[in-house]
Each structure stands twice: as structure tokens, then as C-alpha cells.
Scaffold this active site. Structure first.
Site, mmCIF file in Angstrom:
data_model
loop_
_atom_site.group_PDB
_atom_site.id
_atom_site.type_symbol
_atom_site.label_atom_id
_atom_site.label_comp_id
_atom_site.label_asym_id
_atom_site.label_seq_id
_atom_site.Cartn_x
_atom_site.Cartn_y
_atom_site.Cartn_z
ATOM 1 N N LYS A 30 0.856 -1.191 0.000
ATOM 2 C CA LYS A 30 0.000 0.000 0.000
ATOM 3 C C LYS A 30 0.886 1.233 0.000
ATOM 4 O O LYS A 30 1.726 1.404 0.889
ATOM 5 C CB LYS A 30 -0.915 0.005 1.225
ATOM 6 C CG LYS A 30 -1.996 1.071 1.154
ATOM 7 C CD LYS A 30 -2.950 0.956 2.320
ATOM 8 C CE LYS A 30 -4.164 1.842 2.098
ATOM 9 N NZ LYS A 30 -3.830 3.237 1.794
ATOM 10 N N ASP A 32 1.735 5.180 0.195
ATOM 11 C CA ASP A 32 1.241 6.341 0.934
ATOM 12 C C ASP A 32 1.308 7.575 0.044
ATOM 13 O O ASP A 32 2.180 8.431 0.176
ATOM 14 C CB ASP A 32 2.085 6.535 2.194
ATOM 15 C CG ASP A 32 1.424 7.466 3.192
ATOM 16 O OD1 ASP A 32 0.250 7.820 2.977
ATOM 17 O OD2 ASP A 32 2.077 7.843 4.180
ATOM 18 N N GLU A 175 2.852 1.770 4.397
ATOM 19 C CA GLU A 175 1.582 1.968 5.092
ATOM 20 C C GLU A 175 0.877 0.656 5.404
ATOM 21 O O GLU A 175 0.065 0.580 6.330
ATOM 22 C CB GLU A 175 0.681 2.863 4.241
ATOM 23 C CG GLU A 175 -0.530 3.383 4.971
ATOM 24 C CD GLU A 175 -1.369 4.307 4.108
ATOM 25 O OE1 GLU A 175 -2.291 4.918 4.659
ATOM 26 O OE2 GLU A 175 -1.122 4.399 2.904
#
Length: 336
Positions: A30, A32, A175
């Protein structure tokens, strides 16, 4: 000449590692950054934010990506990311890029804070939509289509092993992870459990409902923000107040954005604690920001929130209690 149709991005639900175990899940890191659909056609790249705003002028270095699809028209899904000196995605570094449109200022920022487009899905190729194809087919098409360049790439994905990937994301300072069912189609504009995000950095979008004047060195400006999120019934729930994480430029911009939105009464669908409501300046709930926090209390309040920045790429209705508590009910016991 190909005319690409408009799409809305598919959204992930917040979940836990226990919900994404098994060999039928693909795992991605993921990033950021800020979500953007990239429309590549006629020798140019057009970037559209999650809420349908054209953000192309903010990222001129991504125009070179127009030559990376071998002459094919395409709609890509991905994340615009700025990296810090340690090579980690930095939302703080991205902040000035997100909101700047002045060409001279943008040109200076391109040199100081260049961005990278992390392309992770393909929605349309030439005359053909590919959203109905399984995730694995779309990824194979994407990897064969987009030639990686200095400011764009196709990040790797992993088959299964969500726990190991999550541990790696923590070690790398990322993240978290996004887990996607391998056989799932792309569902434009929908939030689906077929995409599940698991975070190791607790952050959430919130709506500003008011602010309190500062004292001391913050005299004459904002001391703290009163923030909320919408529950499943559409009521704006008070989720806490945030008074840390601001730079002077952030405070100036917040005052400029909030001053025209002042209203006489609180916009929250419940009473704000007296100590926080005292001397508050209430505003229309139109401005969205992001906070990082330690945990959620049993009554749905964010503990030790810290301001990360404005999110013009989000609509107020997107800031929901489901992003704070997976069941969306502040009355239930909070989950970490």
C-alpha cells in the site's frame, strides 16, 4: 481515433490479516500517496483524482509516461507517490505537490520533490474495456503494456503470503498492504471486500467541523481542529480534536479554507464534549483532511491524532466511521 471512457476507481475495504488468508489472494504494497487514474491517449497523459478532479497540471513529469505504452491508448489505475531521502513514500513530502497548480511553482517543485506513478491496474486498452477480466489477467496485460520509466513503474505483487508481505511492509516503513482476490473483476466506483487493505500505520480521512483559536505562539491562528466522520446513517459523528502535526504553512492554508465556511452551530449529529466545544468556531463540513492516530477509544474517538494534511482528492462523504471501525458503529468496542 480512440476515445477513452471515464471511469471511477474501485475502492478497498478496511480489514485484517485473518480475513485475507489463502492462495486465492494477491497481495500488493500500500503506497502512501494520492490515487490517480491515468488516461493515456493522443500522446498525452491525463490524471484524474479519486473524486473526479483533473490533477494533470500538478505532475508534469508524468507526461513522459505517454510514450511508455507502445502507442496504445489505456486507462491505468495507480498511486502518485513522493519518496523521502530514505526511499520511503512520504505523504508529508507529497503535500505541496497535491495542491499546487501555478506553473512556475510546479516547475520548482518538480525539481525539489519529484513524484513517481505506481501503476497497479489496467481498466481499458485501446477500444476494449478490461474491467470484467480477472485481476491476474489485468495485471498480466499491464505488465506487458507499460514499460517502466524513471517516474513510473509497475510494482510487484505476491500470490498469497499476506502475513509475510505485511511484515515486510512494516520493516520497509510502508503503510500496509492491499489484498485482492485473483479472480475478481475491477468494479468501478465501488468499495468491495474483494480488495481489502490492512494497515500498519493508522491513518484516516476526517471532515473538519470546527476549530479552536490557539494561544501562545499560535495566538491569532488555529490551536486545534474538531473533526468528524459520517456514520452509516449519514450523520457526522464527532471523532476527536487534533492539535499537533501542523506546519505554519498548513495553519495559514487551513485558515484561508475555513474562514468562508463559518456557521453559528456545530455540524455534528451529536453533542461535542463541553471542554472542546468551548470557544469553538464552527464551519460547514466541506474540508477533508487526514490524521494519523494511536488507537480508537471505545466510544469511537481517535486517541492522540496528529494532522497529516488536507485531502482535496476526497469528498466529505468519503470520510466514514467504517474507516475508523470496520463495523462503522462507534457504540461498539473499538478495534485496533
Amino acid at each position: 481515433m480512440v476515445r477513452l471512457p471515464a471511469y471511477a476507481p474501485m475502492l478497498a475495504q478496511l480489514g485484517t490479516l485473518s480475513s485475507v488468508q489463502g492462495a486465492d489472494w494477491a497481495v500488493e504494497m500500500k503506497w502512501d500517496g494520492v490515487r490517480a487514474l491515468a488516461y493515456v491517449e493522443d500522446g498525452a497523459v491525463r490524471l484524474m483524482s479519486r473524486n473526479g478532479k483533473d490533477t494533470t497540471p500538478a505532475y508534469p513529469e508524468l507526461q513522459l509516461m505517454a510514450g511508455a505504452t507502445g502507442g496504445h491508448a489505456a486507462v491505468l489505475d495507480g498511486e502518485v507517490v513522493a519518496f523521502d531521502e530514505a526511499g520511503r513514500p512520504s505523504f508529508e513530502a507529497l503535500q505541496p505537490r497535491m495542491h499546487q497548480r501555478n506553473p512556475a511553482a510546479v516547475a520548482e517543485l518538480v525539481r525539489a520533490v519529484p513524484v513517481t506513478y505506481m501503476a497497479f491496474d489496467l481498466l481499458h486498452l485501446d477500444d476494449d474495456p478490461v474491467v470484467t477480466r480477472p485481476y491476474t489477467e489485468r495485471r498480466e496485460l499491464l505488465e506487458g503494456l507499460l514499460t517502466p520509466g524513471y517516474r513510473w513503474q509497475v510494482p510487484v505483487w505476491f500470490a498469497g503470503h499476506a502475513s509475510q508481505a505485511f511484515d515486510s511492509s512494516r520493516q520497509l516503513g510502508l503503510e500496509g498492504v492491499v489484498c485482492k482476490r485473483m479472480g475478481s473483476p475491477y468494479r468501478p466506483g465501488r468499495r468491495s471486500g474483494e480488495w481489502t487493505k490492512v494497515k500498519n500505520v493508522r491513518s484516516v480521512e476526517v471532515v473538519i467541523g470546527g476549530w479552536k483559536p490557539g494561544g501562545g505562539r499560535r495566538s491569532g491562528t488555529i490551536g486545534s481542529l474538531l473533526i468528524g466522520a459520517y456514520d452509516p446513517a449519514g450523520l457526522l459523528r464527532y471523532v476527536g480534536h487534533v492539535g499537533t502535526g501542523f506546519t505554519e504553512s498548513m495553519l495559514r492554508e487551513l485558515l484561508e479554507r475555513l474562514a468562508p465556511l463559518e456557521r453559528p452551530d456545530p455540524p455534528f449529529g451529536e453533542a461535542v464534549p463541553r471542554e472542546h466545544a468551548r470557544d469553538a468556531r464552527w464551519v460547514e463540513p466541506r474540508v477533508v483532511g487526514e490524521v494519523q492516530y494511536a488507537e480508537v477509544t471505545g466510544d469511537g474517538r481517535l486517541r492522540h491524532p496528529s494532522w497529516r494534511g488536507l485531502r482535496r482528492d476526497r469528498s466529505p462523504e468519503e470520510a466514514t466511521t467504517r474507516e475508523i471501525l470496520p463495523d462503522g458503529d462507534p457504540g461498539e468496542a473499538a478495534a485496533g
